[in-house]
Design a protein around this motif. Structure first.
Motif, PDB file in Angstrom:
ATOM      1  N   PHE A   1     -12.790  54.414  -4.616  1.00 61.10           N
ATOM      2  CA  PHE A   1     -12.218  53.335  -4.846  1.00 61.10           C
ATOM      3  C   PHE A   1     -11.378  53.039  -6.591  1.00 61.10           C
ATOM      4  O   PHE A   1     -11.861  54.220  -6.952  1.00 61.10           O
ATOM      5  CB  PHE A   1     -13.060  52.331  -5.032  1.00 61.10           C
TER       6      PHE A   1
ATOM      7  N   GLY B   1     -16.384  51.955   4.496  1.00 62.92           N
ATOM      8  CA  GLY B   1     -15.255  52.355   5.123  1.00 62.92           C
ATOM      9  C   GLY B   1     -14.655  51.762   6.315  1.00 62.92           C
ATOM     10  O   GLY B   1     -15.740  51.852   6.845  1.00 62.92           O
TER      11      GLY B   1
ATOM     12  N   THR C   1      -8.628  50.968  -1.838  1.00 62.29           N
ATOM     13  CA  THR C   1      -9.310  51.826  -1.011  1.00 62.29           C
ATOM     14  C   THR C   1      -8.319  53.321  -1.611  1.00 62.29           C
ATOM     15  O   THR C   1      -7.595  53.293  -1.134  1.00 62.29           O
ATOM     16  CB  THR C   1     -10.184  52.306   0.029  1.00 62.29           C
TER      17      THR C   1
ATOM     18  N   GLN D   1     -10.966  57.328   2.628  1.00 60.98           N
ATOM     19  CA  GLN D   1     -11.902  57.247   3.395  1.00 60.98           C
ATOM     20  C   GLN D   1     -12.235  58.438   3.430  1.00 60.98           C
ATOM     21  O   GLN D   1     -11.537  59.079   4.475  1.00 60.98           O
ATOM     22  CB  GLN D   1     -11.050  55.608   4.542  1.00 60.98           C
TER      23      GLN D   1
ATOM     24  N   ASP E   1     -14.589  48.040   2.430  1.00 62.88           N
ATOM     25  CA  ASP E   1     -14.159  48.781   1.681  1.00 62.88           C
ATOM     26  C   ASP E   1     -15.206  49.255   1.397  1.00 62.88           C
ATOM     27  O   ASP E   1     -14.916  49.780  -0.237  1.00 62.88           O
ATOM     28  CB  ASP E   1     -13.386  47.739   0.501  1.00 62.88           C
TER      29      ASP E   1
END
Length: 300
Positions: free
Chosen positions: A74, A66, A88, A91, A42
């Motif tokens: 985030f 990620g 999230t 990414q 994450d």
């Protein structure tokens, strides 16, 4: 100091923490609480300050981790029981969207988020860019859409932006690039929105790495008259190996150009060396900042 080591130092915090301070018996007592511990999938290495929205949610960027390893943006949402839920928003892939988002995120009036990606080859290699300025737009289904406003080439237009961007009253974005420029020592840039949704970059000042400074890491700030201020990590007249850094001002001219002046050359002594991040004004118009080295360490 290698920039890979430098980014590891400033990006090395692996948890988001809240500190509640209460005044008791003329002393501050702190209560520490971890809001979220990153796992890597994450995100990892969150950097700079977090940004609140009007509802009390927190937003930030993690340089690494990620799904693709190139970092994430985030959101942390508070829950009724005092816990926080992380989600999230985007990414990064390391492609045309860049990688390693750095610096605080900023909102516009419509609720869109803006930030930069670093893309320094010795730390995070991006395939087609030397850093980007990006926008994240929220959709009704909760998904956010990324739009790359500008991708740096690493040449005269700059490279490796490492600090937040800032809006002016007309909706233009301003920021700094640590590398690139006419002299390879970074620059201050402006992004102007066009009617078709594209943005045009212009260079306000390219640092030479000499007396005017070099390697601008933070974000420029405005005064009430429309002048910009910032600090460079290297350059200037101080006796550090690559210069101890400067505090500078950029003043706009009627023809659209900008004039740079050095307000202070850091020496590496009691006034410090190698300032990082942003300056701030007080109500009297004085500038405040911090240096990374100085006084007891002369290597700079």
């Amino acid at each position: 100091m290698q920039w890979k080591q430098f980014l590891r130092i400033i990006s090395g915090i692996l948890a988001i923490m809240a500190v509640a301070l209460t005044l008791a018996s003329n002393a501050w007592a702190g209560t520490h609480k971890t809001l979220h511990m990153f796992t890597g999938t994450d995100g990892s290495h969150p950097d700079y300050t977090l940004t609140f929205d009007a509802a009390g949610n927190l937003y930030g960027a993690a340089c690494l981790g990620g799904a693709y390893g190139y970092g994430v943006v985030f959101k942390l949402a508070p829950n009724a029981d005092g816990s926080w839920t992380e989600s999230t928003l985007y990414q990064f892939t390391g492609g045309s969207d860049g990688g390693c988002p750095l610096g605080a995120l900023i909102f516009d009036a419509a609720g869109n988020l803006y930030g930069v990606t670093y893309c320094y080859p010795d730390y995070v290699y991006c395939e087609t860019t030397s850093g980007t300025v990006f926008e994240l737009t929220p959709n009704l289904d909760g998904v956010w859409t990324e739009n790359t406003l500008y991708a740096f080439t690493g040449g005269a237009d700059g490279a490796y932006p490492a600090g937040p961007v800032v809006f002016d009253a007309q909706g233009n974005l301003y920021g700094g690039a640590m590398g690139g420029g006419a002299y390879g020592s970074g620059l201050v840039f402006k992004l102007t929105p066009n009617s078709g949704g594209t943005w045009t970059e212009s260079v306000l000042h390219a640092f030479t790495g000499g007396r005017d400074g070099g390697h601008f890491v933070g974000s420029p700030i405005f005064d009430a008259a429309g002048n910009l201020y910032g600090a460079t990590y290297w350059g200037g007249t101080g006796q550090c190996e690559l210069g101890c850094g400067t505090v500078f001002k950029l003043a706009p001219n009627p023809d659209g150009s900008w004039t740079e002046s050095v307000l202070h050359n850091l020496t590496g002594g009691k006034d410090g060396a190698n300032p990082l991040h942003n300056l701030v004004f007080d109500v009297a118009g004085n500038l405040y900042g911090a240096t990374y080295w100085g006084t007891y360490y002369q290597g700079c």
